[in-house]
Design an enzyme around this catalytic site. Structure first.
Site, mmCIF file in Angstrom:
data_model
loop_
_atom_site.group_PDB
_atom_site.id
_atom_site.type_symbol
_atom_site.label_atom_id
_atom_site.label_comp_id
_atom_site.label_asym_id
_atom_site.label_seq_id
_atom_site.Cartn_x
_atom_site.Cartn_y
_atom_site.Cartn_z
ATOM 1 N N ASP A 1 0.678 -1.573 -0.232
ATOM 2 C CA ASP A 1 -0.177 -0.055 -0.238
ATOM 3 C C ASP A 1 0.806 1.520 0.075
ATOM 4 O OD1 ASP A 1 -2.234 -2.095 0.106
ATOM 5 O OD2 ASP A 1 -2.211 -1.324 2.620
ATOM 6 N N LYS B 1 1.955 1.744 -4.971
ATOM 7 C CA LYS B 1 2.489 2.048 -6.106
ATOM 8 C C LYS B 1 1.555 1.790 -7.513
ATOM 9 C CE LYS B 1 2.632 -2.368 -4.684
ATOM 10 N NZ LYS B 1 2.568 -1.895 -2.658
ATOM 11 N N GLN C 1 1.797 -6.375 -2.684
ATOM 12 C CA GLN C 1 2.527 -5.822 -2.066
ATOM 13 C C GLN C 1 3.954 -5.663 -1.707
ATOM 14 O OE1 GLN C 1 1.163 -9.500 -3.196
ATOM 15 N NE2 GLN C 1 -0.460 -8.309 -2.656
ATOM 16 N N GLY D 1 -4.242 -4.200 -3.491
ATOM 17 C CA GLY D 1 -5.390 -3.289 -3.787
ATOM 18 C C GLY D 1 -4.670 -1.303 -4.663
ATOM 19 N N HIS D 2 -4.497 -1.838 -5.429
ATOM 20 C CA HIS D 2 -4.053 -0.898 -6.312
ATOM 21 C C HIS D 2 -4.802 0.729 -6.783
ATOM 22 C CE1 HIS D 2 -0.137 -3.486 -6.806
ATOM 23 N NE2 HIS D 2 -0.543 -3.557 -5.911
HETATM 24 P P1 GDP Z 1 -0.654 0.460 -3.757
HETATM 25 O O1 GDP Z 1 -1.269 -0.935 -3.273
HETATM 26 O O2 GDP Z 1 0.846 -0.057 -3.297
HETATM 27 O O3 GDP Z 1 -0.859 0.362 -4.992
HETATM 28 O O4 GDP Z 1 -1.641 2.245 -3.020
HETATM 29 P P2 GDP Z 1 -2.472 1.448 -2.301
HETATM 30 O O5 GDP Z 1 -3.444 2.198 -3.531
HETATM 31 O O6 GDP Z 1 -3.137 0.330 -1.541
HETATM 32 O O7 GDP Z 1 -2.393 3.169 -1.017
HETATM 33 C C1 GDP Z 1 -2.115 4.078 -1.594
HETATM 34 C C2 GDP Z 1 -3.442 5.139 -0.871
HETATM 35 O O8 GDP Z 1 -2.604 6.499 -0.944
HETATM 36 C C3 GDP Z 1 -4.522 5.502 -2.379
HETATM 37 O O9 GDP Z 1 -5.623 5.373 -1.110
HETATM 38 C C4 GDP Z 1 -3.807 5.856 -3.173
HETATM 39 O O10 GDP Z 1 -4.764 6.761 -3.674
HETATM 40 C C5 GDP Z 1 -3.052 6.811 -1.721
HETATM 41 N N1 GDP Z 1 -1.820 7.957 -2.216
HETATM 42 C C6 GDP Z 1 -1.034 7.798 -3.482
HETATM 43 N N2 GDP Z 1 -0.097 8.677 -3.503
HETATM 44 C C7 GDP Z 1 -0.548 9.683 -2.992
HETATM 45 C C8 GDP Z 1 0.179 10.783 -2.427
HETATM 46 O O11 GDP Z 1 1.246 11.067 -2.967
HETATM 47 N N3 GDP Z 1 -0.558 11.139 -1.080
HETATM 48 C C9 GDP Z 1 -1.636 11.036 -0.686
HETATM 49 N N4 GDP Z 1 -2.190 12.079 0.414
HETATM 50 N N5 GDP Z 1 -2.552 10.044 -1.069
HETATM 51 C C10 GDP Z 1 -1.849 9.301 -1.874
HETATM 52 P P1 IMO Z 2 -0.947 -3.914 -2.512
HETATM 53 O O1 IMO Z 2 -0.232 -4.787 -3.727
HETATM 54 C C1 IMO Z 2 -1.273 -4.125 1.758
HETATM 55 C C2 IMO Z 2 -1.188 -8.959 3.784
HETATM 56 C C3 IMO Z 2 -2.586 -9.132 4.721
HETATM 57 C C4 IMO Z 2 -1.449 -9.955 5.192
HETATM 58 C C5 IMO Z 2 -0.613 -11.060 5.120
HETATM 59 C C6 IMO Z 2 -1.004 -11.838 4.224
HETATM 60 O O2 IMO Z 2 -2.391 -3.323 -2.854
HETATM 61 O O3 IMO Z 2 0.561 -3.625 -1.573
HETATM 62 P P2 IMO Z 2 -2.388 -12.575 1.801
HETATM 63 O O4 IMO Z 2 -4.089 -12.105 1.960
HETATM 64 O O5 IMO Z 2 -1.401 -12.134 1.165
HETATM 65 O O6 IMO Z 2 -2.257 -14.059 2.791
HETATM 66 O O7 IMO Z 2 -2.464 -11.822 3.404
HETATM 67 O O8 IMO Z 2 -0.449 -10.118 3.529
HETATM 68 N N1 IMO Z 2 -1.691 -7.841 2.363
HETATM 69 C C7 IMO Z 2 -1.235 -6.976 1.939
HETATM 70 N N2 IMO Z 2 -1.099 -5.488 2.935
HETATM 71 N N3 IMO Z 2 -1.588 -4.106 0.458
HETATM 72 C C8 IMO Z 2 -0.936 -5.314 0.064
HETATM 73 O O9 IMO Z 2 -1.057 -5.228 -1.448
HETATM 74 C C9 IMO Z 2 -0.788 -6.370 0.546
HETATM 75 N N4 IMO Z 2 -1.145 -7.797 0.332
HETATM 76 C C10 IMO Z 2 -1.335 -9.110 1.643
HETATM 77 O O10 IMO Z 2 -3.086 -7.864 5.028
HETATM 78 O O11 IMO Z 2 -0.737 -8.591 6.379
HETATM 79 MG MG MG Z 3 -3.027 -1.424 -1.294
#
Ligand code: GDP
Ligand code: IMO
Ligand code: MG
Length: 418
Positions: free
Chosen positions: A16, A19, A222, A43-44
């Site tokens: 999270d 990416k 991840q 979840g991206h």
């Molecule tokens: P990922 O799994 O690495 O793609 O990241 P996620 O999408 O799960 O979580 C990142 C969250 O931060 C999302 O809700 C993005 O919209 C948000 N986000 C990404 N870059 C920025 C930033 O520079 N500032 C803020 N405030 N939010 C951001």
């Molecule tokens: P992105 O790509 C954050 C965490 C779960 C749990 C552990 C194992 O959005 O960064 P799993 O279901 O993979 O067996 O769970 O890994 N986890 C993540 N945490 N971002 C993710 O993906 C994750 N994918 C799995 O919360 O701790």
């Molecule tokens: Mg994510």
């Protein structure tokens, strides 16, 4: 002829990091975007002009109409999940390809995942419950089914029923019934109808693209600290999340990899259980969660929050071979009088500057720095307040990796490319 190299985006912390935003931002510079591991546990999130897209299996290049998106062999694919996700987009044929060697993550994998977590009680990993561990277990046990098998639903259906027969005793423990043959067949035929045009040998595709000098971006899912070998085992996911995983997960060799960009938040979060040395259980952690809207994209769970961990970042940078870091969510630190960075750990009363194999009993050692206001939306380095500029330099120095990208809001264009 030496072929072009593929650039790689990898999560440095516990996932999270942002990416999706960076892959989307950079996708206009690439012809192909590939996922190589993980599944719909990922979840991206991408925001473009106020519209939010949440991607789980489809690579984050999908919003660039010119990029081809590849789901590689190292992914565990839930047909149900990707079909639902595909409904958000039109004209995917010819722009999305799924490896016939990727393993299927079927509904019973999620049931096993959830049952195992229940049985573990307070030792639960806190998985996403999406069947990721069980699907990878079946792959390694050589009892899994692959995406290519969807093309012959009748054969796959009887193989799955045989699998249930062979493992009935185990399924009984988890109270999972054997699927009814007619229903299972109908489900598999439905998957074939929707997915057949997208299934192919993606290894050959990626090789051809590299040899034709196409620009390829590899999108990690991840993060490094969730890696099956190098993360905080057993509180990890079941795939190789580090840059090396992209090789086996796509069928490319280490020499095919070019620039590696590690994605880090300007602070730290983790969702699920397991050690997190710089977690802040007080007001600061709460405030980071509120200002950063730290709720999981896949499960909606509140993310645990804390300060930037430079020890973990140095470790991850070395493991992944990072050429640069993308420092995300710098704006979330706006308004703090002071910001902290974990610069070392204390273990058994001794200070260490490296990441030990077991993080259970480490204590963070912090340094504090002056905070700032109003970095949100900055698009050039000079627009950042002085203390925020200083913070970027400190992160760079202490992580022993240069910062190449800074992100100051969820929107695609609120990004500083240095
Ligand atoms: P990922 O799994 O690495 O793609 O990241 P996620 O999408 O799960 O979580 C990142 C969250 O931060 C999302 O809700 C993005 O919209 C948000 N986000 C990404 N870059 C920025 C930033 O520079 N500032 C803020 N405030 N939010 C951001
Ligand atoms: P992105 O790509 C954050 C965490 C779960 C749990 C552990 C194992 O959005 O960064 P799993 O279901 O993979 O067996 O769970 O890994 N986890 C993540 N945490 N971002 C993710 O993906 C994750 N994918 C799995 O919360 O701790
Ligand atoms: Mg994510």
């Amino acid at each position: 002829m030496a072929s072009r190299k593929a650039d790689l985006i990898v999560g440095i912390q516990w996932g999270d990091e942002g990416k999706g935003k960076i892959v989307d931002r950079l996708a206009c510079e690439y012809d192909m975007v590939c996922r190589s591991q993980g599944g719909h546990n990922a979840g991206h999130t991408i925001w473009v002009d106020g519209v939010k897209y949440a991607l789980h299996l489809i690579p984050s290049g999908v919003l660039n109409p010119k990029a081809i998106n590849v789901v590689g062999n190292g992914v565990v694919l839930s047909p149900e999940s990707i079909i639902k996700e595909m409904e958000q987009f039109e004209g995917l044929e010819g722009r999305l390809y799924i490896s016939d060697k990727a393993h299927l993550n079927l509904p019973y994998h999620a049931l096993i995942d959830q049952a195992k977590e229940r049985l573990k009680g307070d030792k639960a990993i806190g998985t996403t419950g999406k069947g990721i561990g069980p699907a990878y277990s079946d792959k390694i046990n050589r009892t899994g089914f692959r995406v290519g098998e969807l093309l012959n639903p009748a054969k796959l259906c009887s193989a799955i029923i045989d699998y249930f027969k062979q493992n009935r005793a185990i399924f009984d423990i988890y109270e999972i019934p054997t699927p009814a043959q007619a229903e299972l067949l109908a489900e598999l035929e439905g998957y074939k109808a929707k997915l057949a045009p997208f299934i192919t040998d993606t290894t050959q595709m990626v090789w051809k693209a590299l040899d034709a000098d196409k620009r390829i971006l590899l999108e990690g899912a991840q993060g490094t600290m969730l890696d099956i070998d190098h993360g905080t085992y057993p509180y990890v996911t079941s795939s190789a999340t580090v840059s090396a995983g992209a090789c086996t997960g796509l069928g490319i060799n280490p020499k095919d990899i070019g620039k590696v960009t590690g994605i880090v938040k300007a602070y730290c979060t983790r969702v699920g259980n397991g050690p997190f040395p710089s977690e802040d259980h007080g007001e600061d952690g709460k405030r980071l969660g509120e200002q950063g809207h730290e709720f999981g994209t896949t499960t909606g769970r509140a993310r645990r929050c804390g300060w930037f961990d430079a020890v973990a970042t140095r470790y991850a940078s070395r493991l992944n071979g990072c050429d640069e870091l993308a420092l995300m969510k710098l704006d979330v630190l706006d308004g703090f009088d002071e910001v902290k960075v974990c610069v070392a750990y204390e273990v058994d009363g001794k200070e260490i500057d490296y990441l030990p194999s077991n993080l259970e009993d480490v204590k963070p050692i912090y340094k504090s720095f002056k905070g700032w206001n109003n970095s949100v939306g900055a698009r050039t380095f000079d627009e950042l307040p002085q203390s925020a500029q200083d913070y970027v330099k400190i992160i760079e120095e202490i992580s022993k990796t240069k910062v190449g990208i800074i992100s100051t809001s969820p929107e695609r264009d609120d990004t500083i490319i240095l």
